[in-house]
Scaffold this motif. Structure first.
Motif, PDB file in Angstrom:
ATOM      1  N   LEU A 100       0.826  -1.203   0.000  1.00 21.35           N
ATOM      2  CA  LEU A 100       0.000   0.000   0.000  1.00 21.35           C
ATOM      3  C   LEU A 100       0.866   1.262   0.000  1.00 21.35           C
ATOM      4  N   SER A 101       1.993   1.195   0.706  1.00 21.70           N
ATOM      5  CA  SER A 101       2.915   2.332   0.693  1.00 21.70           C
ATOM      6  C   SER A 101       3.453   2.575  -0.715  1.00 21.70           C
ATOM      7  N   HIS A 102       3.755   1.499  -1.422  1.00 22.96           N
ATOM      8  CA  HIS A 102       4.240   1.623  -2.801  1.00 22.96           C
ATOM      9  C   HIS A 102       3.157   2.206  -3.704  1.00 22.96           C
ATOM     10  N   MET A 103       1.911   1.791  -3.474  1.00 31.04           N
ATOM     11  CA  MET A 103       0.800   2.311  -4.270  1.00 31.04           C
ATOM     12  C   MET A 103       0.632   3.814  -4.050  1.00 31.04           C
ATOM     13  N   LEU A 104       0.794   4.244  -2.794  1.00 29.21           N
ATOM     14  CA  LEU A 104       0.704   5.676  -2.495  1.00 29.21           C
ATOM     15  C   LEU A 104       1.853   6.442  -3.140  1.00 29.21           C
ATOM     16  N   LYS A 105       3.056   5.869  -3.059  1.00 30.12           N
ATOM     17  CA  LYS A 105       4.239   6.545  -3.575  1.00 30.12           C
ATOM     18  C   LYS A 105       4.190   6.706  -5.093  1.00 30.12           C
ATOM     19  N   THR A 106       3.745   5.659  -5.806  1.00 31.43           N
ATOM     20  CA  THR A 106       3.719   5.710  -7.267  1.00 31.43           C
ATOM     21  C   THR A 106       2.496   6.447  -7.795  1.00 31.43           C
ATOM     22  N   GLY A 107       1.411   6.473  -7.006  1.00 28.71           N
ATOM     23  CA  GLY A 107       0.183   7.120  -7.461  1.00 28.71           C
ATOM     24  C   GLY A 107      -0.564   6.338  -8.518  1.00 28.71           C
ATOM     25  N   GLU A 108      -0.189   5.081  -8.715  1.00 26.25           N
ATOM     26  CA  GLU A 108      -0.838   4.258  -9.737  1.00 26.25           C
ATOM     27  C   GLU A 108      -2.311   4.034  -9.377  1.00 26.25           C
ATOM     28  N   GLY A 109      -3.196   4.319 -10.319  1.00 29.21           N
ATOM     29  CA  GLY A 109      -4.629   4.122 -10.094  1.00 29.21           C
ATOM     30  C   GLY A 109      -5.283   5.215  -9.274  1.00 29.21           C
ATOM     31  N   ALA A 110      -4.567   6.282  -8.970  1.00 29.01           N
ATOM     32  CA  ALA A 110      -5.123   7.372  -8.152  1.00 29.01           C
ATOM     33  C   ALA A 110      -6.289   8.041  -8.875  1.00 29.01           C
ATOM     34  N   ASP A 111      -7.330   8.386  -8.106  1.00 29.94           N
ATOM     35  CA  ASP A 111      -8.491   9.040  -8.701  1.00 29.94           C
ATOM     36  C   ASP A 111      -8.820  10.364  -8.028  1.00 29.94           C
ATOM     37  N   VAL A 112      -7.907  10.868  -7.202  1.00 26.06           N
ATOM     38  CA  VAL A 112      -8.085  12.177  -6.592  1.00 26.06           C
ATOM     39  C   VAL A 112      -6.693  12.741  -6.287  1.00 26.06           C
ATOM     40  N   THR A 113      -6.571  14.046  -6.343  1.00 26.21           N
ATOM     41  CA  THR A 113      -5.307  14.715  -6.041  1.00 26.21           C
ATOM     42  C   THR A 113      -5.565  15.832  -5.039  1.00 26.21           C
ATOM     43  N   PHE A 114      -4.701  15.918  -4.046  1.00 25.12           N
ATOM     44  CA  PHE A 114      -4.804  16.969  -3.044  1.00 25.12           C
ATOM     45  C   PHE A 114      -3.717  18.013  -3.304  1.00 25.12           C
ATOM     46  N   SER A 115      -4.103  19.255  -3.249  1.00 24.25           N
ATOM     47  CA  SER A 115      -3.166  20.367  -3.397  1.00 24.25           C
ATOM     48  C   SER A 115      -2.945  20.973  -2.011  1.00 24.25           C
ATOM     49  N   VAL A 116      -1.720  20.816  -1.515  1.00 26.16           N
ATOM     50  CA  VAL A 116      -1.381  21.312  -0.178  1.00 26.16           C
ATOM     51  C   VAL A 116      -0.156  22.200  -0.321  1.00 26.16           C
ATOM     52  N   GLY A 117      -0.332  23.491  -0.068  1.00 18.57           N
ATOM     53  CA  GLY A 117       0.769  24.398  -0.289  1.00 18.57           C
ATOM     54  C   GLY A 117       1.116  24.407  -1.771  1.00 18.57           C
ATOM     55  N   ALA A 118       2.377  24.146  -2.059  1.00 21.20           N
ATOM     56  CA  ALA A 118       2.819  24.103  -3.453  1.00 21.20           C
ATOM     57  C   ALA A 118       3.000  22.675  -3.952  1.00 21.20           C
ATOM     58  N   LEU A 169       1.477  18.576  -4.751  1.00 18.69           N
ATOM     59  CA  LEU A 169       0.321  17.774  -5.125  1.00 18.69           C
ATOM     60  C   LEU A 169       0.507  16.345  -4.624  1.00 18.69           C
ATOM     61  N   PHE A 170      -0.582  15.750  -4.096  1.00 21.02           N
ATOM     62  CA  PHE A 170      -0.531  14.395  -3.545  1.00 21.02           C
ATOM     63  C   PHE A 170      -1.643  13.553  -4.171  1.00 21.02           C
ATOM     64  N   PRO A 171      -1.297  12.641  -5.097  1.00 23.95           N
ATOM     65  CA  PRO A 171      -2.315  11.740  -5.654  1.00 23.95           C
ATOM     66  C   PRO A 171      -2.694  10.677  -4.619  1.00 23.95           C
ATOM     67  N   ALA A 172      -3.967  10.267  -4.643  1.00 21.75           N
ATOM     68  CA  ALA A 172      -4.438   9.279  -3.671  1.00 21.75           C
ATOM     69  C   ALA A 172      -5.624   8.526  -4.264  1.00 21.75           C
ATOM     70  N   HIS A 173      -6.198   7.618  -3.457  1.00 23.07           N
ATOM     71  CA  HIS A 173      -7.270   6.740  -3.907  1.00 23.07           C
ATOM     72  C   HIS A 173      -8.476   6.935  -2.991  1.00 23.07           C
ATOM     73  N   LYS A 174      -9.590   7.340  -3.562  1.00 18.11           N
ATOM     74  CA  LYS A 174     -10.767   7.677  -2.770  1.00 18.11           C
ATOM     75  C   LYS A 174     -11.240   6.517  -1.893  1.00 18.11           C
ATOM     76  N   CYS A 175     -11.280   5.318  -2.465  1.00 18.53           N
ATOM     77  CA  CYS A 175     -11.777   4.161  -1.701  1.00 18.53           C
ATOM     78  C   CYS A 175     -10.908   3.890  -0.475  1.00 18.53           C
ATOM     79  N   MET A 176      -9.609   4.024  -0.633  1.00 20.23           N
ATOM     80  CA  MET A 176      -8.696   3.801   0.488  1.00 20.23           C
ATOM     81  C   MET A 176      -8.936   4.843   1.579  1.00 20.23           C
TER      82      MET A 176
END
Length: 348
Positions: free
Chosen positions: A168-186, A188-195
């Motif tokens: 799961l850490s690898h999935m977060l790091k690579t952003g593979e299959g991500a369906d949402v992105t968070f903009s924090v400061g400058a 961007l963090f891709p993530a997975h809504k279901c997770m």
């Protein structure tokens, strides 16, 4: 022709083979014993000690005892530190080391079960910062069980440890299959809504409930540092904190992460931050930590802060800090609890 004693078996005979192996297991763990305000416990007297909380390694209970004035009269002028076995199965061999750390810097190491003359108090006083005479005793303990013989034929399948958190850490790091992105400061963090929804009721409501965002694929997060949000995401995916989450040695990051955990309903993360802050209370930050505990309903952290302030000669030191001024302004009612705690401590 001469007979060969190692010749093959005769017709009708069978060879059988068995396999066994010697297994020696061990369990290792590290425990930190944080000593705050050494000047307040110095002078207790020879043989008097303060003890760490009990910790369990290898199915056995242990603790560390610090004797500020030495364990015996011949050790006067030195602080003694020893490991004690409390209860559990006997017969285990132990490897053990103690390490005295000041500002994340090792200054003394002991092996065996500790040292009667762990460090001279005069040397310790020179090493301690003038405004915060606190230090940490690190205990690295390895418990080795007695070796035993195992029949390999009855235990041939070795089940590997789960790698779910790594995957799961690898999935977060690579952003593979991500369906949402968070903009924090400058950043961007891709993530997975279901997770995120599975781990946080706040995210669940935001993505799939009445609070559902329109169809935005990028969500802006205000009032949070990128490093804090990154640590929060790492916890969501792995259930743990990143190794560098508190790399600077201060408790500021833990304070901000506690606020973020409370914001997203991550109770376990909030309690992890609370436990960490309880261990790292000092005179310069206790007031701001108390404000945080009061605002986010952290009962144990609040009690720890009040107890620290009420300890001998500590209130005057804390009152000189900027954090105490913030405490009076933000949580004036807490002053009543501080005074009650100080009065109660003085009557003991």
């Amino acid at each position: 022709m001469a007979n060969n004693s190692t010749s093959a078996p005769k017709h009708g005979q069978y060879l059988s083979k068995t396999t066994s192996r010697c297994v020696a297991g061990s369990v290792a763990a590290m425990d930190d014993f944080v000593v705050t305000s050494f000047s307040l416990i110095e002078g207790m007297g020879t043989g008097k000690f303060v003890s760490s909380a009990t910790f369990t390694v290898g199915g056995r209970d242990w603790n560390i005892k610090l004797y500020p004035d030495g364990i015996y009269t011949e050790h006067k002028g030195c602080a003694s530190v020893l490991l004690y076995f409390l209860k559990g199965a006997a017969g285990a061999r132990v490897k053990f080391s103690l390490e005295l750390c000041l500002v994340d810097k090792s200054v003394q190491v002991a092996t065996g079960r500790g040292w009667f003359k762990f460090i001279k108090k005069s040397e310790l006083q020179e090493l301690l910062p003038p405004k915060d005479d606190s230090f940490t005793i690190k205990c690295v303990l390895t418990v080795m069980d007695d070796p035993h013989t195992q029949d390999v034929s009855t235990s041939t399948v070795i089940v590997p440890q789960s790698k779910l958190h790594q995957d799961l850490s690898h999935m977060l790091k690579t952003g593979e299959g991500a369906d949402v992105t968070f903009s924090v400061g400058a950043q961007l963090f891709p993530a997975h809504k279901c997770m995120l929804a599975a781990r946080s009721t706040v995210f669940k409501a935001e993505f799939f409930g009445a609070m559902k965002e329109r169809d935005d694929q990028c969500i802006k997060i205000d009032d949070m540092e990128p490093t804090i949000f990154e640590a929060l995401l790492y916890f969501v995916y792995t259930g743990s904190l990143p190794d560098d989450c508190d790399a600077d040695g201060s408790n500021v990051a833990m304070q901000h992460l506690l606020v973020a955990a409370d914001r997203y309903g991550l109770d376990r993360l909030r309690m992890m931050c609370e436990a960490k802050l309880c261990q790292d209370i000092d005179a310069q930050t206790v007031a701001t930590t108390l404000v945080l505990a009061e605002q986010h309903h952290c009962t144990q952290l609040k009690d720890a802060c009040l107890g620290f302030i009420a300890s001998r000669n500590m209130l005057g030191v804390v009152m000189k800090t900027d954090g105490f001024k913030h405490l009076i302004t933000s949580c004036p009612l807490v002053m009543k609890e501080i005074l009650y705690k100080v009065a109660a401590a003085g009557s003991e």
